[in-house]
Design a protein around this motif. Structure first.
Motif, PDB file in Angstrom:
ATOM      1  N   VAL A   1      -2.808 -44.693  18.201  1.00 49.43           N
ATOM      2  CA  VAL A   1      -3.444 -44.820  19.510  1.00 49.43           C
ATOM      3  C   VAL A   1      -4.919 -44.499  19.334  1.00 49.43           C
ATOM      4  N   ALA A   2      -5.765 -45.493  19.538  1.00 46.34           N
ATOM      5  CA  ALA A   2      -7.211 -45.284  19.457  1.00 46.34           C
ATOM      6  C   ALA A   2      -7.641 -44.595  20.744  1.00 46.34           C
ATOM      7  N   SER A   3      -8.004 -43.329  20.623  1.00 42.91           N
ATOM      8  CA  SER A   3      -8.341 -42.544  21.806  1.00 42.91           C
ATOM      9  C   SER A   3      -9.574 -41.698  21.551  1.00 42.91           C
ATOM     10  N   SER A   4     -10.461 -41.661  22.524  1.00 47.42           N
ATOM     11  CA  SER A   4     -11.646 -40.816  22.399  1.00 47.42           C
ATOM     12  C   SER A   4     -11.295 -39.342  22.593  1.00 47.42           C
TER      13      SER A   4
ATOM     14  N   PRO B   1     -11.004 -36.515  17.559  1.00 45.66           N
ATOM     15  CA  PRO B   1     -12.182 -36.751  16.715  1.00 45.66           C
ATOM     16  C   PRO B   1     -11.917 -37.898  15.738  1.00 45.66           C
ATOM     17  N   PHE B   2     -13.007 -38.501  15.270  1.00 46.15           N
ATOM     18  CA  PHE B   2     -12.905 -39.642  14.357  1.00 46.15           C
ATOM     19  C   PHE B   2     -12.040 -39.321  13.139  1.00 46.15           C
ATOM     20  N   ALA B   3     -12.243 -38.165  12.531  1.00 49.07           N
ATOM     21  CA  ALA B   3     -11.472 -37.804  11.330  1.00 49.07           C
ATOM     22  C   ALA B   3      -9.970 -37.777  11.625  1.00 49.07           C
ATOM     23  N   ALA B   4      -9.584 -37.284  12.790  1.00 51.29           N
ATOM     24  CA  ALA B   4      -8.165 -37.250  13.147  1.00 51.29           C
ATOM     25  C   ALA B   4      -7.613 -38.653  13.337  1.00 51.29           C
ATOM     26  N   LEU B   5      -8.403 -39.534  13.938  1.00 48.08           N
ATOM     27  CA  LEU B   5      -7.977 -40.923  14.093  1.00 48.08           C
ATOM     28  C   LEU B   5      -7.779 -41.585  12.738  1.00 48.08           C
TER      29      LEU B   5
ATOM     30  N   LEU C   1     -14.806 -48.277  16.235  1.00 48.07           N
ATOM     31  CA  LEU C   1     -15.376 -48.863  17.457  1.00 48.07           C
ATOM     32  C   LEU C   1     -15.551 -47.813  18.556  1.00 48.07           C
ATOM     33  N   LEU C   2     -14.664 -46.834  18.574  1.00 51.53           N
ATOM     34  CA  LEU C   2     -14.777 -45.754  19.562  1.00 51.53           C
ATOM     35  C   LEU C   2     -15.898 -44.770  19.232  1.00 51.53           C
ATOM     36  N   ASN C   3     -16.362 -44.812  17.979  1.00 52.79           N
ATOM     37  CA  ASN C   3     -17.246 -43.756  17.518  1.00 52.79           C
ATOM     38  C   ASN C   3     -18.603 -44.203  17.004  1.00 52.79           C
ATOM     39  N   THR C   4     -18.947 -45.456  17.190  1.00 56.54           N
ATOM     40  CA  THR C   4     -20.268 -45.900  16.755  1.00 56.54           C
ATOM     41  C   THR C   4     -20.819 -46.940  17.720  1.00 56.54           C
ATOM     42  N   GLN C   5     -22.125 -46.939  17.815  1.00 60.13           N
ATOM     43  CA  GLN C   5     -22.812 -47.988  18.561  1.00 60.13           C
ATOM     44  C   GLN C   5     -23.618 -48.871  17.608  1.00 60.13           C
ATOM     45  N   ASP C   6     -23.507 -48.602  16.302  1.00 66.26           N
ATOM     46  CA  ASP C   6     -24.227 -49.383  15.298  1.00 66.26           C
ATOM     47  C   ASP C   6     -23.742 -50.828  15.363  1.00 66.26           C
ATOM     48  N   PRO C   7     -24.635 -51.771  15.660  1.00 66.82           N
ATOM     49  CA  PRO C   7     -24.202 -53.163  15.835  1.00 66.82           C
ATOM     50  C   PRO C   7     -23.579 -53.766  14.577  1.00 66.82           C
ATOM     51  N   GLU C   8     -24.095 -53.429  13.416  1.00 62.49           N
ATOM     52  CA  GLU C   8     -23.520 -53.975  12.175  1.00 62.49           C
ATOM     53  C   GLU C   8     -22.092 -53.493  11.977  1.00 62.49           C
ATOM     54  N   LEU C   9     -21.877 -52.185  12.179  1.00 59.53           N
ATOM     55  CA  LEU C   9     -20.534 -51.643  11.999  1.00 59.53           C
ATOM     56  C   LEU C   9     -19.577 -52.154  13.071  1.00 59.53           C
ATOM     57  N   ARG C  10     -20.060 -52.305  14.276  1.00 63.76           N
ATOM     58  CA  ARG C  10     -19.214 -52.835  15.342  1.00 63.76           C
ATOM     59  C   ARG C  10     -18.807 -54.279  15.041  1.00 63.76           C
TER      60      ARG C  10
END
Length: 129
Positions: free
Chosen positions: A31-34, A37-41, A85-94
């Protein structure tokens, strides 16, 4: 090919065992959830992928075994991409993550279709007759 499959199975089982030793068992599904934390996901995604790869229904036919192990591997990539996707706004990574989700899901669909056209019992039936 058998060595590659055996290596993939060993890696999956070893990583799943290590994950189990260091934390809780893998969740039933990702489950992708905010709320996490990213590491737990990422840990959840890896644990689920490793568990499902180790549990892939193998029959000794290289094509079948490859596909049944690759499907959870690809799903793991999708789950990790959702986490980023939940943890970055970097356009390249998205863009990269969105591409991974689209391509890996397409490949899972192709593998499911292949399995439907190649029943897992085909080789074992021919070997026993």
């Amino acid at each position: 090919m058998k060595a590659l499959i055996a290596t993939l199975a060993l890696c999956a089982a070893t990583t799943a065992g290590a994950q189990h030793m260091h934390g809780a068992p893998a969740p039933a599904s990702f489950v992708a959830s905010s709320d996490k934390p990213f590491a737990a996901l990422m840990n959840d995604a890896m644990a689920i992928m490793d568990r499902d790869m180790a549990a892939a229904p193998m029959n000794g036919e290289p094509g079948h075994d490859f596909v049944t192990m690759m499907m959870p591997h690809h799903q793991g990539a999708i789950d990790m991409a959702k986490a980023v996707l939940l943890n970055t706004q970097d356009p390249e990574l998205r863009n990269l993550a969105l591409g991974i989700i689209a391509e890996q899901q397409n490949e899972i669909n192709v593998m499911r279709a292949w399995l439907a056209r190649h029943p897992s019992s085909t080789r074992s039936q021919h070997e026993h007759h």
